[in-house]
Design an enzyme around this catalytic site. Structure first.
Site, short mmCIF file in Angstrom:
data_model
loop_
_atom_site.label_atom_id
_atom_site.label_comp_id
_atom_site.label_asym_id
_atom_site.label_seq_id
_atom_site.Cartn_x
_atom_site.Cartn_y
_atom_site.Cartn_z
N ALA A 1 0.79 -1.04 -0.02
CA ALA A 1 -0.10 -0.04 -0.10
C ALA A 1 0.80 1.29 0.17
O ALA A 1 1.91 0.93 0.15
CB ALA A 1 -0.90 0.10 1.30
N LYS A 2 0.20 2.45 -0.28
CA LYS A 2 0.80 3.71 0.09
C LYS A 2 -0.03 4.87 0.09
O LYS A 2 -1.02 4.57 -0.44
CB LYS A 2 1.74 3.87 -1.50
CG LYS A 2 2.83 4.68 -1.22
CD LYS A 2 4.13 4.13 -0.48
CE LYS A 2 5.24 4.93 -0.35
NZ LYS A 2 6.51 4.09 -0.02
N GLY A 3 0.46 5.83 0.73
CA GLY A 3 -0.38 6.92 1.04
C GLY A 3 0.29 8.06 0.66
O GLY A 3 1.45 8.24 0.57
#
Ligand code: GLU
Length: 422
Positions: free
Chosen positions: A111-113
């Site tokens: 994931a990444k934000g």
């Protein structure tokens, strides 16, 4: 002739990720269905968050969280703050996290934000309110068993502490394992801060062995002096390498016989910058990236080595401390020049691997000594390096495509085992 449109396409991180994914999936003979599943992220969240600024006006920031895959475990990956962060970039970074966790064989997805903002122009209070509101908006989607954020560009231990606290307030109990990269006294792991740089050193050690180079004559240039670059440079120097250059925006540092890294760290501690350091000469940053050396460590941002400069890069080993510092078009040029590339999803995996240790320690409620953390890290990094190099030899591909193939194969295997829920 490369046009502006070509270069824009080349430097789009999503294209960069997809180009390598397609090539590796093709080599693996991946079936069409799984190809489609793994090519796109499984969930993309966009939030528009109101933040009360110090002067009393209300600002709205746009934030993203992309979960590419949870096939092998909870989604895992950093959160970055930058004015130009966008959905395509976050998508690419989320996919890279899936591949990275699979390369080092830890039980996480990817994931990444990101939040579009200029953190250098914001006060601590504004950053805190923005971080807390972002966390509150994502409360249903993150958690120790769901998705575990961590620091990335322009976020740090303090940011993680705010996320942990906000999440805990909503959960009505302290949940340390919701983020990694926390301060040590609230559930952080010893060794996490240096881990990405230490991982870079560990894979470089394997690479010089393979190429029969000697540490004390091996010249290193590091691009970036943030968390990854500064720790990589310091640890490489401590291990006996000659760090001859530091490439930084606004002016690089160069010293033929090696920069005294201890003195440089002390200088930065005192002055808050490396600019003006008297122990090295000032050098044009774009030129310094192309100076003759043995190991080049890009540890800043994406798209530093492109079709425009790859033919002039003069290193024997390229160890990618950053995510996506090399474009797909540059890969071909580097392959032709026989540069030994240690791809990002292997070279910078020391960070997320130690995040895994942090998550394990939080859930155990038992904290390890730094020497234990580093020992476990070394075991995992060396095994992953060996796996990738062996895969490259067996399949006759370069290290990057080998790393992707290994990762895609591991994730695809898990999905086949689990089956598709309908
Ligand atoms: N942001 C780091 C990376 O890109 C660390 C991620 C993590 O520890 O979850 O690998």
């Amino acid at each position: 002739m490369t046009t502006t449109a070509d270069l824009e396409q080349e430097t789009n991180p999503w294209q960069a990720q997809a180009a390598r994914f397609d090539l590796a999936a093709h080599k693996l003979n991946l079936d069409e269905g799984l190809w489609k599943v793994l090519r796109s992220p499984s969930r993309e969240i966009i939030v528009h968050i109101p933040v009360m600024m110090d002067d009393g006006h209300l600002e709205v920031f746009t934030g993203f969280r992309v979960q590419h895959s949870i096939a092998r475990g909870p989604a895992k990956g950093g959160l970055r703050y930058a004015p130009d962060v966008n959905l395509d970039e976050v998508r690419a970074l989320a996919s890279w996290m899936t591949w990275k966790c699979a390369v080092v064989n830890i039980p996480f997805g990817g994931a990444k934000g990101g939040i579009i903002c200029d953190p250098h122009k914001m006060s601590q209070g504004e950053l805190e309110r923005m971080t807390r509101r972002y966390t509150a908006e994502l409360f249903d989607f993150i958690g120790p068993e769901k998705d575990v954020p961590a620091p990335d560009v322009n976020t740090n231990e303090q940011t993680m502490a705010w996320i942990m606290d906000t999440y805990s307030m909503h959960a009505r109990q302290t949940v340390t394992a919701v983020v990694t990269g926390k301060p040590i006294n609230i559930g952080g792991s010893r060794g996490r801060r240096e881990a990405t740089g230490r991982g870079v050193l560990m894979v470089c050690e394997q690479a010089i062995k393979k190429l029969h180079l000697n540490r004390d004559t091996t010249r290193v240039i590091v691009q970036g002096f943030g968390n990854v670059g500064s720790n990589a440079a310091r640890l490489m120097a401590e291990a006996g390498y000659k760090v001859i250059g530091i490439v930084e925006v606004g002016g690089g540092l160069y010293k033929k016989d090696g920069i005294d890294m201890e003195a440089l760290w002390a200088f930065r501690q005192r002055n808050g910058t490396i600019h003006g350091f008297p122990g090295a000469e000032k050098y044009d940053p774009a030129e310094l990236l192309l100076v003759d050396c043995d190991i080049l460590i890009p540890a800043a941002t994406e798209n530093q080595i492109t079709s425009q400069n790859a033919d002039r890069v003069k290193c024997k080993i390229l160890a990618e401390g950053a995510n996506g510092p090399t474009t797909a078009a540059a890969d071909d040029i580097l392959s032709e020049k026989k540069v030994f590339v240690i791809p990002d999803i292997l070279a910078n995996a020391g960070g997320v691997t130690t995040s895994y240790f942090e998550w394990v320690q939080d859930r155990q409620g038992y904290f390890w000594k730094e020497s234990v953390v580093n020992e476990h890290l070394s075991e995992i990094m060396i095994a992953a390096f060996d796996d990738v190099v062996r895969y490259a030899d067996t399949h006759g591909v370069n290290n990057r495509i080998a790393a992707y193939m290994l990762a895609i194969d591991r994730v695809a295997y898990t999905i086949r085992q689990r089956g598709i829920y309908a």
